[in-house]
Scaffold this active site. Sequence first.
Site, PDB file in Angstrom:
ATOM      1  N   CYS A   1     -10.623  -2.823  -4.744  1.00 56.28           N
ATOM      2  CA  CYS A   1      -9.705  -3.853  -5.249  1.00 56.28           C
ATOM      3  C   CYS A   1     -10.473  -5.024  -5.841  1.00 56.28           C
ATOM      4  O   CYS A   1     -10.072  -5.588  -6.859  1.00 56.28           O
ATOM      5  CB  CYS A   1      -8.760  -4.321  -4.149  1.00 56.28           C
ATOM      6  SG  CYS A   1      -7.535  -3.063  -3.724  1.00 56.28           S
TER       7      CYS A   1
ATOM      8  N   CYS B   1     -10.440  -4.946  -0.247  1.00 58.84           N
ATOM      9  CA  CYS B   1     -11.491  -3.928  -0.167  1.00 58.84           C
ATOM     10  C   CYS B   1     -12.346  -3.948  -1.443  1.00 58.84           C
ATOM     11  O   CYS B   1     -12.006  -4.598  -2.435  1.00 58.84           O
ATOM     12  CB  CYS B   1     -10.885  -2.542   0.058  1.00 58.84           C
ATOM     13  SG  CYS B   1     -10.285  -1.737  -1.444  1.00 58.84           S
TER      14      CYS B   1
ATOM     15  N   ASN C   1       0.836  -1.198   0.000  1.00 60.66           N
ATOM     16  CA  ASN C   1       0.000   0.000   0.000  1.00 60.66           C
ATOM     17  C   ASN C   1       0.878   1.259   0.000  1.00 60.66           C
ATOM     18  O   ASN C   1       1.941   1.295   0.621  1.00 60.66           O
ATOM     19  CB  ASN C   1      -1.032   0.010   1.135  1.00 60.66           C
ATOM     20  CG  ASN C   1      -0.474  -0.225   2.518  1.00 60.66           C
ATOM     21  OD1 ASN C   1       0.567  -0.849   2.680  1.00 60.66           O
ATOM     22  ND2 ASN C   1      -1.160   0.267   3.528  1.00 60.66           N
TER      23      ASN C   1
ATOM     24  N   CYS D   1      -4.090   0.591  -2.610  1.00 59.94           N
ATOM     25  CA  CYS D   1      -3.935  -0.622  -1.800  1.00 59.94           C
ATOM     26  C   CYS D   1      -2.862  -1.536  -2.404  1.00 59.94           C
ATOM     27  O   CYS D   1      -2.566  -1.471  -3.599  1.00 59.94           O
ATOM     28  CB  CYS D   1      -5.237  -1.412  -1.765  1.00 59.94           C
ATOM     29  SG  CYS D   1      -6.576  -0.611  -0.870  1.00 59.94           S
TER      30      CYS D   1
ATOM     31  N   GLU E   1       0.268   5.142   0.685  1.00 65.66           N
ATOM     32  CA  GLU E   1      -0.672   6.167   1.155  1.00 65.66           C
ATOM     33  C   GLU E   1      -0.238   7.557   0.694  1.00 65.66           C
ATOM     34  O   GLU E   1       0.853   7.746   0.158  1.00 65.66           O
ATOM     35  CB  GLU E   1      -0.772   6.092   2.685  1.00 65.66           C
ATOM     36  CG  GLU E   1      -1.332   4.752   3.131  1.00 65.66           C
ATOM     37  CD  GLU E   1      -1.616   4.656   4.615  1.00 65.66           C
ATOM     38  OE1 GLU E   1      -1.124   5.512   5.392  1.00 65.66           O
ATOM     39  OE2 GLU E   1      -2.338   3.726   5.001  1.00 65.66           O
TER      40      GLU E   1
ATOM     41  N   GLU F   1      -3.069  -4.648  -3.106  1.00 67.21           N
ATOM     42  CA  GLU F   1      -3.592  -5.550  -4.134  1.00 67.21           C
ATOM     43  C   GLU F   1      -3.604  -4.882  -5.502  1.00 67.21           C
ATOM     44  O   GLU F   1      -3.260  -5.489  -6.515  1.00 67.21           O
ATOM     45  CB  GLU F   1      -5.030  -5.983  -3.788  1.00 67.21           C
ATOM     46  CG  GLU F   1      -5.134  -6.815  -2.521  1.00 67.21           C
ATOM     47  CD  GLU F   1      -5.350  -5.972  -1.262  1.00 67.21           C
ATOM     48  OE1 GLU F   1      -4.832  -4.841  -1.183  1.00 67.21           O
ATOM     49  OE2 GLU F   1      -6.046  -6.453  -0.361  1.00 67.21           O
TER      50      GLU F   1
HETATM   51  N1  THU Z   1      -5.282  -1.565   2.482  1.00 67.76           N
HETATM   52  C1  THU Z   1      -4.677  -2.402   1.602  1.00 67.76           C
HETATM   53  O1  THU Z   1      -3.587  -2.136   1.091  1.00 67.76           O
HETATM   54  N2  THU Z   1      -5.322  -3.553   1.298  1.00 67.76           N
HETATM   55  C2  THU Z   1      -6.482  -3.976   1.858  1.00 67.76           C
HETATM   56  O2  THU Z   1      -6.954  -5.058   1.543  1.00 67.76           O
HETATM   57  C3  THU Z   1      -7.156  -3.145   2.851  1.00 67.76           C
HETATM   58  C4  THU Z   1      -6.571  -1.809   3.073  1.00 67.76           C
HETATM   59  C5  THU Z   1      -4.565  -0.356   2.893  1.00 67.76           C
HETATM   60  C6  THU Z   1      -5.157   0.953   2.451  1.00 67.76           C
HETATM   61  C7  THU Z   1      -4.615   1.884   3.525  1.00 67.76           C
HETATM   62  O3  THU Z   1      -3.300   2.276   3.172  1.00 67.76           O
HETATM   63  C8  THU Z   1      -4.533   1.036   4.763  1.00 67.76           C
HETATM   64  O4  THU Z   1      -4.519  -0.317   4.307  1.00 67.76           O
HETATM   65  C9  THU Z   1      -5.660   1.232   5.739  1.00 67.76           C
HETATM   66  O5  THU Z   1      -6.886   1.100   5.122  1.00 67.76           O
END
Ligand code: THU
Length: 132
Positions: free
Chosen positions: A92, A89, A45, A56, A47, A58
């Site tokens: 994704c 999520c 991920n 994310c 941010e 994925e």
């Molecule tokens: N996130 C992911 O990378 N994958 C997921 O399946 C759920 C959420 C990340 C997005 C964000 O950077 C952090 O996790 C919190 O939501």
Amino acid sequence: MDESAWATLKRAAGEARGNAYAPYSSFAVGAAVLSESGRVFTGCNVENASYGATICAERAALSAAVTAGERELVALVIVSGAKSAIPPCGICRQSLAEHGPALAIRSYAGEAQSDYELSALLPEAFGRRHLD
Ligand code: THU
């Protein structure tokens, strides 16, 4: 898929998680996808101070696969540090459905493990056929 293939994806996703850029949530996630042709691609991920710009793990892994010329994915592993294994999520799920409607998904969080299939996580997915 055999267990050694899952183990390879788990290792790759765990390594990618180490590069997660998650200064806002402190929730680091790694992902690894296996393409139909047998190649492995990873993502973490990433941010952003404009929170909605976050990608994310994925979708980062999916982008790496498509960038390398892959179109179809067969398996996905997610590694997080959550209390229980996390499913992908909604955004994704939609992105992945276009490249592997029957995608086999395994998620790890410490000792916890959950298995999912994308078609069950996103039934009746909107897809290319609906654009006809
Ligand atoms: N996130 C992911 O990378 N994958 C997921 O399946 C759920 C959420 C990340 C997005 C964000 O950077 C952090 O996790 C919190 O939501």
